[in-house]
Design an enzyme around this catalytic site. Sequence first.
Site, PDB file in Angstrom:
ATOM      1  N   GLY A  45       0.786  -1.229   0.000  1.00  0.00           N
ATOM      2  CA  GLY A  45       0.000   0.000   0.000  1.00  0.00           C
ATOM      3  C   GLY A  45       0.813   1.270   0.000  1.00  0.00           C
ATOM      4  O   GLY A  45       0.255   2.360  -0.155  1.00  0.00           O
ATOM      5  N   GLU A  46       2.139   1.168   0.188  1.00  0.00           N
ATOM      6  CA  GLU A  46       2.974   2.364   0.162  1.00  0.00           C
ATOM      7  C   GLU A  46       3.082   2.916  -1.255  1.00  0.00           C
ATOM      8  O   GLU A  46       2.943   2.187  -2.234  1.00  0.00           O
ATOM      9  CB  GLU A  46       4.373   2.046   0.695  1.00  0.00           C
ATOM     10  CG  GLU A  46       4.412   1.688   2.171  1.00  0.00           C
ATOM     11  CD  GLU A  46       5.825   1.413   2.650  1.00  0.00           C
ATOM     12  OE1 GLU A  46       6.770   1.552   1.818  1.00  0.00           O
ATOM     13  OE2 GLU A  46       5.995   1.059   3.834  1.00  0.00           O
ATOM     14  N   ARG A 103     -14.142  20.684   4.776  1.00  0.00           N
ATOM     15  CA  ARG A 103     -15.349  20.847   5.605  1.00  0.00           C
ATOM     16  C   ARG A 103     -15.066  20.657   7.089  1.00  0.00           C
ATOM     17  O   ARG A 103     -15.905  20.977   7.923  1.00  0.00           O
ATOM     18  CB  ARG A 103     -16.429  19.865   5.128  1.00  0.00           C
ATOM     19  CG  ARG A 103     -17.087  20.282   3.829  1.00  0.00           C
ATOM     20  CD  ARG A 103     -17.973  19.199   3.263  1.00  0.00           C
ATOM     21  NE  ARG A 103     -17.179  18.116   2.670  1.00  0.00           N
ATOM     22  CZ  ARG A 103     -17.706  17.072   2.061  1.00  0.00           C
ATOM     23  NH1 ARG A 103     -19.032  16.956   1.969  1.00  0.00           N
ATOM     24  NH2 ARG A 103     -16.935  16.139   1.535  1.00  0.00           N
ATOM     25  N   HIS A 137     -14.160  25.374   0.201  1.00  0.00           N
ATOM     26  CA  HIS A 137     -15.455  25.271   0.866  1.00  0.00           C
ATOM     27  C   HIS A 137     -15.674  26.440   1.818  1.00  0.00           C
ATOM     28  O   HIS A 137     -16.804  26.907   1.995  1.00  0.00           O
ATOM     29  CB  HIS A 137     -15.539  23.948   1.627  1.00  0.00           C
ATOM     30  CG  HIS A 137     -16.855  23.705   2.285  1.00  0.00           C
ATOM     31  ND1 HIS A 137     -18.018  23.501   1.572  1.00  0.00           N
ATOM     32  CD2 HIS A 137     -17.210  23.651   3.600  1.00  0.00           C
ATOM     33  CE1 HIS A 137     -19.024  23.318   2.402  1.00  0.00           C
ATOM     34  NE2 HIS A 137     -18.564  23.410   3.640  1.00  0.00           N
ATOM     35  N   LYS A 200     -33.194  24.472   5.976  1.00  0.00           N
ATOM     36  CA  LYS A 200     -33.093  23.042   6.237  1.00  0.00           C
ATOM     37  C   LYS A 200     -32.459  22.802   7.595  1.00  0.00           C
ATOM     38  O   LYS A 200     -31.847  23.684   8.189  1.00  0.00           O
ATOM     39  CB  LYS A 200     -32.253  22.348   5.157  1.00  0.00           C
ATOM     40  CG  LYS A 200     -30.784  22.717   5.221  1.00  0.00           C
ATOM     41  CD  LYS A 200     -29.928  21.890   4.284  1.00  0.00           C
ATOM     42  CE  LYS A 200     -28.454  22.223   4.507  1.00  0.00           C
ATOM     43  NZ  LYS A 200     -27.573  21.437   3.639  1.00  0.00           N
ATOM     44  N   ASP A 230     -21.578  16.222  -2.936  1.00  0.00           N
ATOM     45  CA  ASP A 230     -20.929  15.056  -2.344  1.00  0.00           C
ATOM     46  C   ASP A 230     -21.858  13.846  -2.445  1.00  0.00           C
ATOM     47  O   ASP A 230     -21.888  13.155  -3.451  1.00  0.00           O
ATOM     48  CB  ASP A 230     -20.545  15.356  -0.899  1.00  0.00           C
ATOM     49  CG  ASP A 230     -19.693  14.258  -0.282  1.00  0.00           C
ATOM     50  OD1 ASP A 230     -19.414  13.250  -0.961  1.00  0.00           O
ATOM     51  OD2 ASP A 230     -19.307  14.396   0.890  1.00  0.00           O
ATOM     52  N   THR A 231     -22.666  13.594  -1.435  1.00  0.00           N
ATOM     53  CA  THR A 231     -23.602  12.475  -1.499  1.00  0.00           C
ATOM     54  C   THR A 231     -24.897  12.860  -2.202  1.00  0.00           C
ATOM     55  O   THR A 231     -25.726  11.988  -2.475  1.00  0.00           O
ATOM     56  CB  THR A 231     -23.929  11.967  -0.088  1.00  0.00           C
ATOM     57  OG1 THR A 231     -24.532  13.033   0.675  1.00  0.00           O
ATOM     58  CG2 THR A 231     -22.672  11.491   0.632  1.00  0.00           C
ATOM     59  N   ALA A 232     -25.083  14.150  -2.466  1.00  0.00           N
ATOM     60  CA  ALA A 232     -26.235  14.683  -3.210  1.00  0.00           C
ATOM     61  C   ALA A 232     -27.539  14.585  -2.434  1.00  0.00           C
ATOM     62  O   ALA A 232     -28.612  14.796  -3.016  1.00  0.00           O
ATOM     63  CB  ALA A 232     -26.386  14.010  -4.570  1.00  0.00           C
TER      64      ALA A 232
END
Length: 365
Positions: A45-46, A103, A137, A200, A230-232
């Site tokens: 993984g390096e 964020r 952001h 909201k 992002d996740t919408a």
Amino acid sequence: MSRIHPSYSGPLVFGGRAGRHLSRRVCAYLNIPEGELEVQTFSDGELGVKINENVRGADCYLIQSTSPPVNENLMEMLLLVDAMRRASASRINVIIPYFGYARQDRKEQGRVALSAKLVANLITTSGVDRVICLDLHSAQIQGFFDIVVDHLYGGPVLIKYLLHQDWASDVVVVSPDVGNVKMSRGYAQRLNATLAIIDKRRPRPNVCETMHIIGDVKGRPCLIVDDMIDTAGTLCQAARKLKEEGATAVFACATHAVLSGPARQRLSEAPIDRVIVTNSIDPRNGQRLEKLDCLDVSRLIGEAIHRVHNYLSVSELFESGSLDQVPEAEELDEEPEPEEKAGGEEGEEGHAPQPTGRRMPLKTT
């Protein structure tokens, strides 16, 4: 193997794996050869990186978004910067079209990490001289860095595209929450449109509940404006609420298309006509979404590189009329990765796409 002729003395532009889709276009716009580098992932993984150009005394620009996989792309950026610094680069400029961890920029509860500040410290400590970001952001993140930060805006690119749409003449710009009103108001002013706000509540991260709409949207097309998708979840719930209130059509506009988790399925099923984004994140990074329009920001980034390298004002790029000098934004189609070829002399094949844009003037001493 180096692809740049030894006599070349202009800026060296490199693209990491999360920025190569932009670096090729940026180099084509500037009419300069693209720097070559290698990134490999070992079995454990390096990451291992190598700069295949002579960067001693050079003005280097590395384009790398910290988009998903965020941690891998961030580590790749830091390793590439370290390699440039140890190779005696004169100045290292990192261009981060999408800044991950943005964020997490405040402590809203006890015993949590201020991740955006930590990432800024890591980038600074690695040896970066200047950071160029696109639509952070939160603008306060610029203050997390102890080095120079140039903040670019994707709004002018998006607005140029929106002004040519038939529905834009009677559109209502909608802010998806109270915190985004300033950005939405800017879009409304430039589009000569009215403004509406969605009130909201967010009970927990990545989950939102749309309450009600402040403003009149009945019988008119609506444009939801945000800095990222992002996740919408917020976007799709807002679209349904606007339809319930009588909107004739719903469009969405954002600089960064993160599209994580169920975002693509949600957008496909939501009552949204078109989703307009930029290629700050590689549009080929995932399944294609039919209703997605992706605009190119490489010319904006290329113009910023031109100005930084030649000690010109970057802020003038966003003054009235200045962006008219930059070629019009183009809608991107899916395209295969161009085949890389090794070239020996300047002008041979293998330097990036055929240059068609600005001729980069070199600094004189």
